[in-house]
Design an enzyme around this catalytic site. Structure first.
Site, PDB file in Angstrom:
ATOM      1  N   ASP A 169     -21.227 -39.170   5.089  1.00  0.00           N
ATOM      2  CA  ASP A 169     -20.678 -40.170   3.841  1.00  0.00           C
ATOM      3  C   ASP A 169     -22.233 -41.026   3.839  1.00  0.00           C
ATOM      4  O   ASP A 169     -22.565 -41.733   4.758  1.00  0.00           O
ATOM      5  CB  ASP A 169     -19.720 -40.756   3.203  1.00  0.00           C
ATOM      6  CG  ASP A 169     -18.769 -39.783   2.476  1.00  0.00           C
ATOM      7  OD1 ASP A 169     -18.914 -38.462   3.153  1.00  0.00           O
ATOM      8  OD2 ASP A 169     -17.640 -40.045   2.348  1.00  0.00           O
ATOM      9  N   CYS A 193     -16.417 -43.542  -4.090  1.00  0.00           N
ATOM     10  CA  CYS A 193     -15.439 -44.180  -4.423  1.00  0.00           C
ATOM     11  C   CYS A 193     -15.560 -45.584  -3.786  1.00  0.00           C
ATOM     12  O   CYS A 193     -16.268 -45.755  -2.583  1.00  0.00           O
ATOM     13  CB  CYS A 193     -14.156 -43.339  -2.957  1.00  0.00           C
ATOM     14  SG  CYS A 193     -13.588 -41.521  -3.644  1.00  0.00           S
ATOM     15  N   TYR A 231      -7.988 -30.929   7.003  1.00  0.00           N
ATOM     16  CA  TYR A 231      -8.926 -31.627   7.695  1.00  0.00           C
ATOM     17  C   TYR A 231      -8.169 -33.044   8.297  1.00  0.00           C
ATOM     18  O   TYR A 231      -8.245 -33.969   9.114  1.00  0.00           O
ATOM     19  CB  TYR A 231     -10.161 -31.969   7.236  1.00  0.00           C
ATOM     20  CG  TYR A 231      -9.821 -32.442   6.138  1.00  0.00           C
ATOM     21  CD1 TYR A 231      -9.505 -33.796   5.499  1.00  0.00           C
ATOM     22  CD2 TYR A 231      -9.762 -31.659   4.478  1.00  0.00           C
ATOM     23  CE1 TYR A 231      -9.301 -34.818   4.460  1.00  0.00           C
ATOM     24  CE2 TYR A 231      -9.873 -32.635   3.592  1.00  0.00           C
ATOM     25  CZ  TYR A 231      -9.511 -34.084   3.132  1.00  0.00           C
ATOM     26  OH  TYR A 231      -9.264 -34.896   1.929  1.00  0.00           O
ATOM     27  N   ASN A 281     -11.317 -49.225 -13.687  1.00  0.00           N
ATOM     28  CA  ASN A 281     -12.480 -50.329 -14.136  1.00  0.00           C
ATOM     29  C   ASN A 281     -11.824 -50.884 -14.520  1.00  0.00           C
ATOM     30  O   ASN A 281     -10.496 -52.314 -14.216  1.00  0.00           O
ATOM     31  CB  ASN A 281     -12.133 -49.693 -15.742  1.00  0.00           C
ATOM     32  CG  ASN A 281     -12.774 -48.371 -16.192  1.00  0.00           C
ATOM     33  OD1 ASN A 281     -13.720 -47.257 -14.762  1.00  0.00           O
ATOM     34  ND2 ASN A 281     -12.551 -47.723 -16.797  1.00  0.00           N
ATOM     35  N   HIS A 316     -13.187 -45.223 -13.510  1.00  0.00           N
ATOM     36  CA  HIS A 316     -13.941 -44.159 -13.220  1.00  0.00           C
ATOM     37  C   HIS A 316     -14.376 -44.657 -11.697  1.00  0.00           C
ATOM     38  O   HIS A 316     -15.484 -43.946 -11.552  1.00  0.00           O
ATOM     39  CB  HIS A 316     -15.001 -44.577 -14.194  1.00  0.00           C
ATOM     40  CG  HIS A 316     -14.742 -43.971 -15.581  1.00  0.00           C
ATOM     41  ND1 HIS A 316     -14.588 -44.777 -16.703  1.00  0.00           N
ATOM     42  CD2 HIS A 316     -15.325 -42.513 -16.087  1.00  0.00           C
ATOM     43  CE1 HIS A 316     -14.411 -43.900 -17.462  1.00  0.00           C
ATOM     44  NE2 HIS A 316     -15.094 -43.150 -17.376  1.00  0.00           N
ATOM     45  N   GLU A 336     -19.957 -38.526  -0.227  1.00  0.00           N
ATOM     46  CA  GLU A 336     -20.292 -37.697   0.622  1.00  0.00           C
ATOM     47  C   GLU A 336     -21.729 -36.756  -0.235  1.00  0.00           C
ATOM     48  O   GLU A 336     -21.891 -37.153  -1.428  1.00  0.00           O
ATOM     49  CB  GLU A 336     -19.093 -36.473   0.309  1.00  0.00           C
ATOM     50  CG  GLU A 336     -17.839 -36.300   0.258  1.00  0.00           C
ATOM     51  CD  GLU A 336     -17.109 -36.752  -1.161  1.00  0.00           C
ATOM     52  OE1 GLU A 336     -15.602 -37.042  -0.872  1.00  0.00           O
ATOM     53  OE2 GLU A 336     -18.063 -37.183  -1.989  1.00  0.00           O
TER      54      GLU A 336
END
Length: 219
Positions: free
Chosen positions: A35, A60, A92, A103, A144, A182
């Site tokens: 990341d 994120c 995982y 937002n 978002h 990622e």
């Protein structure tokens, strides 16, 4: 702890303290992903552009467990009342860190680089003094920017990018809010390999760490 590991982690902490991103590979037997991680307070529109174009995964914002609790942010698993949220197992980990999507209320659509960077920076601002903030007056949901909620015991309980990033923020004296995204490979469509992620870090003079190095140093 080896001197090499200690030096690498200290270099990453110093960069993070100054607002520079760090690349972190969690573990081959976990997600096996690298990341691109920023302190949320340092995210500009240009940084969002880099996250979109150079990383390519989901942008994120991870918050510490205490901050998320102060804002009444539950895990999405506990929020959704729909059959699709039931009966799934993660290969995982025992659970996802996802919480709400938000937002900032001063954004328009919320998706532009300007809008997302504003939401992200404001999340860092409120994370610094959560007890003084009415979260719902500052942010609206859905939005978002995906929120992630760290485990209560951080690295002692879970070793995902959420916890690794929050641990870095704590060591760097930054607010407990970090952006994680990622890094994907345009050719394979999968996760960027650790070798290619390390090469990217070297080209851009960003620190690269293995999750195990952070765990060894900061847990």
């Amino acid at each position: 702890m080896s001197q090499t590991t200690a030096a690498a982690v200290e270099t990453a902490i110093a960069a993070f303290r100054e607002g520079s991103p760090v690349l972190v590979h969690d573990a081959a037997d976990r997600e096996g992903e690298t990341d691109l991680i920023y302190p949320a307070g340092a995210v500009t529109p240009d940084a969002v552009s880099r996250l979109r174009n150079d990383a390519g995964g989901l942008v994120c914002v991870a918050l510490s467990h205490d901050v998320a609790e102060t804002f009444d942010l539950d895990y999405m698993d506990d929020i959704i009342d729909h059959p699709a949220s039931e009966g799934h197992e993660l290969g995982y980990d025992s659970r996802s860190s996802f919480s709400l999507t938000v937002n900032h209320r001063d954004t328009y659509t919320g998706i532009t680089d300007d809008d997302r960077s504003l939401t992200i920076r404001e999340l860092a601002n409120v994370a610094a003094t959560p007890a003084e903030i009415d979260f719902s007056s500052e942010f609206r949901a859905p939005g978002h920017v995906h929120l992630l909620k760290a485990a209560p015991e951080l690295l002692a309980e879970r070793q995902g990018h959420t916890e690794l990033g929050i641990a870095l923020a704590g060591a760097a004296d930054r607010a407990p809010a970090v952006v994680v995204c990622e890094m994907l490979d345009d050719e394979t469509g999968g996760a960027l390999s650790p070798a290619d992620a390390r090469a990217y870090a070297e080209r851009h003079e960003f620190p690269y760490l293995e999750g195990s190095e952070i765990i060894e140093s900061l847990d």
